[in-house]
Scaffold this active site. Structure first.
Site, short mmCIF file in Angstrom:
data_model
loop_
_atom_site.label_atom_id
_atom_site.label_comp_id
_atom_site.label_asym_id
_atom_site.label_seq_id
_atom_site.Cartn_x
_atom_site.Cartn_y
_atom_site.Cartn_z
CD GLU A 1 -67.30 -77.57 20.19
OE1 GLU A 1 -66.13 -77.88 20.52
OE2 GLU A 1 -68.14 -77.17 21.02
CD GLU B 1 -71.36 -79.16 22.63
OE1 GLU B 1 -70.52 -78.54 23.31
OE2 GLU B 1 -71.07 -80.11 21.89
#
Length: 528
Positions: A207, A422
């Site tokens: 991320e 995720e």
């Protein structure tokens, strides 16, 4: 914009090599019409990888064992405890000591794979090899990976999940400095050569958009840097320069990725492996249908294209160049060449979607938000919510956003292989936080996973997106950054009052049934 309404180490390693050597596109999905009556892994392509995910800082604990050095998150939780619910990760959920027990939980879930991260300061306590290697730390990850393979569980390893060694922060500001590129590349190259003969699925960075924006633009996460004018967080930031630092951090991060991937592709032990980045975009719907403009495309450039465009095409999106101007660093021609095509697959972490609200530029108070000219809202101008949000839920549930993003990536970034690295549902149980019976009855999480698996199935079958894996966040409740332990995301409930005992939740039971090699007895139509 596109719109749509299991037993010995040798055997374990052989399984990894078999899946890596298989065709990029998983084969043979069951693509029937409408909602399937019975729904399981058999409705997905043969060879599709199913797993759960964690990150070192969030689960390991043992921060003072094995010569591990401090990370910037250790410092952040101690220096600003009020910004993490007065919690820290000194013990976390003690995965460092209990990983063998937790691997058995993975087996109980019938998963194929486990996403973990390596803690940089557990390998290099002071950030670089010349200052010392922790043999204990290196051996810990060997033992963990070997135990996974022994149990026929494929390791997907993230090299960096936000835990910059504090020594590098103190020495030159970590990712604020171009010096990080050499140090990160050295660290990444060490992990490739140390574990590359066992690990064939890699992620360089988790991320990057969140890391840069939340750490260096709005100050929400470590190291907590921002300008005083940032709403909600400016008064907490002791230093920083919003609208500048996040772009420099991401620039250095992207160069670190490019040089690390170059090292990976020259690593003989890593032959046959794949490497990518785990991005974390939200999907956006226009808040006001009468005033859409170019807001959706622009904000997707800022949240996704910022890091995906350089690794696909070699440079930043034009919209970012136009809006950010001189504050956006430039790549040299050699750097563009190194960046272009520097991922073998796209990792995507998806949680929620929001409405995009057009805002005016603010050159006196620059930030990522004012540069993108888009603010976020959970409601439209007519008051409609983007999705359902149970009373204790952390985010709005909008499963269609997953499909829309997958189709967007296919159409705009060359139809890459995609792994959902995720996907998960967070909840704050409030006064019921320590109630095991209440906490394990997580029917909302089960519903969330079901809806998102159906959306992913539509992306594969109807949109022909090349999705090859799915990882639930998370295996178990853990330290959730600024939310401390208040936010629970796990398929297993952690009893923080009773020796960190693990209890399977309703969602974990459903996921284990879904992943059985035969169709489950439950009927999805009735449950939804």
């Amino acid at each position: 914009m596109v719109r749509f309404e299991k037993v010995h180490l040798v055997l374990g390693l052989a399984l990894v090599l078999t899946l890596v050597g298989a065709p990029t596109k998983a084969q043979g999905p069951v693509c029937g019409a409408g909602l399937p009556d019975k729904f399981s892994r058999l409705n997905f392509p043969e060879g599709f990888i199913w797993g759960t995910a964690t990150a070192a800082f969030q689960v390991e604990g043992a921060v003072n064992e094995g010569c591990r050095g401090p990370s910037m998150w250790d410092t952040f939780t101690k220096k600003f405890p009020h910004r993490c619910e007065n919690h820290n990760a000194d013990v976390a959920v003690d995965f460092y000591h209990r990983y063998k027990e937790d691997i058995q939980l993975m087996k109980d879930l019938n998963t194929d794979a486990f996403r973990l991260s390596i803690a940089w300061p557990r390998i290099f306590p002071h950030g670089r090899m010349s200052k010392g290697i922790s043999k204990v730390g290196v051996q810990f990850y060997h033992d963990l990976i070997d135990e996974l393979l022994k149990n026929n569980i494929i390791p997907l390893v993230t090299v960096f999940h936000w835990d910059t060694p504090q020594d590098l922060e103190d020495e030159y500001g970590g990712f604020l400095s171009g010096r990080i590129v050499q140090d990160f590349t050295e660290y990444a190259n060490f992990t490739f050569h140390e574990y590359g003969h066992k690990v064939k699925h890699w992620i360089t960075f988790n991320e990057p958009w969140v890391f840069s924006r939340a750490g260096y633009d709005n100050g929400k996460k470590a190291p907590g840097r921002c300008s005083p004018y940032i709403p909600g967080y400016g008064q907490h930031c002791q230093d920083g320069r919003s609208g500048y630092e996040a772009y420099q951090v991401s620039h250095n991060l992207l160069l670190s990725h490019a040089y690390a991937v170059d090292a990976f592709r020259n690593c003989k032990q890593c032959a046959g492996g794949k490497i990518g980045i785990a991005h974390s975009p939200a999907w956006f719907e226009p808040q006001d249908l009468e005033h859409v403009g170019g807001s959706i495309e622009r904000v997707l450039d800022f949240i996704l294209g910022w890091h995906l465009a350089p690794t696909t095409y070699g440079d930043y999106p034009q919209s970012m160049k136009d809006r950010v101007g001189h504050r956006l660093p430039k790549f040299t021609e050699a750097e563009k060449k190194l960046l272009k095509g520097s991922t073998d697959y796209v990792g995507m972490n998806y949680y929620t979607s929001v409405f995009a609200k057009e805002i005016s530029p603010d050159p006196k108070s620059p930030s990522w938000t004012t540069d993108s000219l888009v603010d976020w809202d959970s409601k439209s101008v007519d008051g409609y919510k983007i999705g359902s949000k149970p009373f204790n839920g952390k985010l709005d549930v909008y499963s269609k956003g997953l499909r829309y993003l997958l189709k967007y990536i296919k159409d705009n970034y060359g139809d890459p292989e995609v792994i959902i690295a995720e996907n998960g549902y967070g909840e704050d149980l409030g006064e019921k936080h320590n109630d095991v019976n209440f906490g394990t009855q997580d029917h909302n999480r089960k519903y969330y996973i079901q809806r998102h698996l159906l959306s992913m199935h539509d992306a594969i079958c109807k949109d022909k997106v090349n999705v090859t894996g799915y990882f639930v966040w998370s295996l178990m409740d853990n330290f959730e950054w600024q939310d401390g332990y208040k936010a629970r995301f796990g398929l297993y409930y952690i009893d923080f009052q009773n020796n960190l005992t693990r209890h399977q939740k309703v969602s974990g039971k459903w996921y284990s049934e879904f992943l059985k090699p035969q169709f489950p007895t439950s009927k999805l139509r009735e449950e939804l």
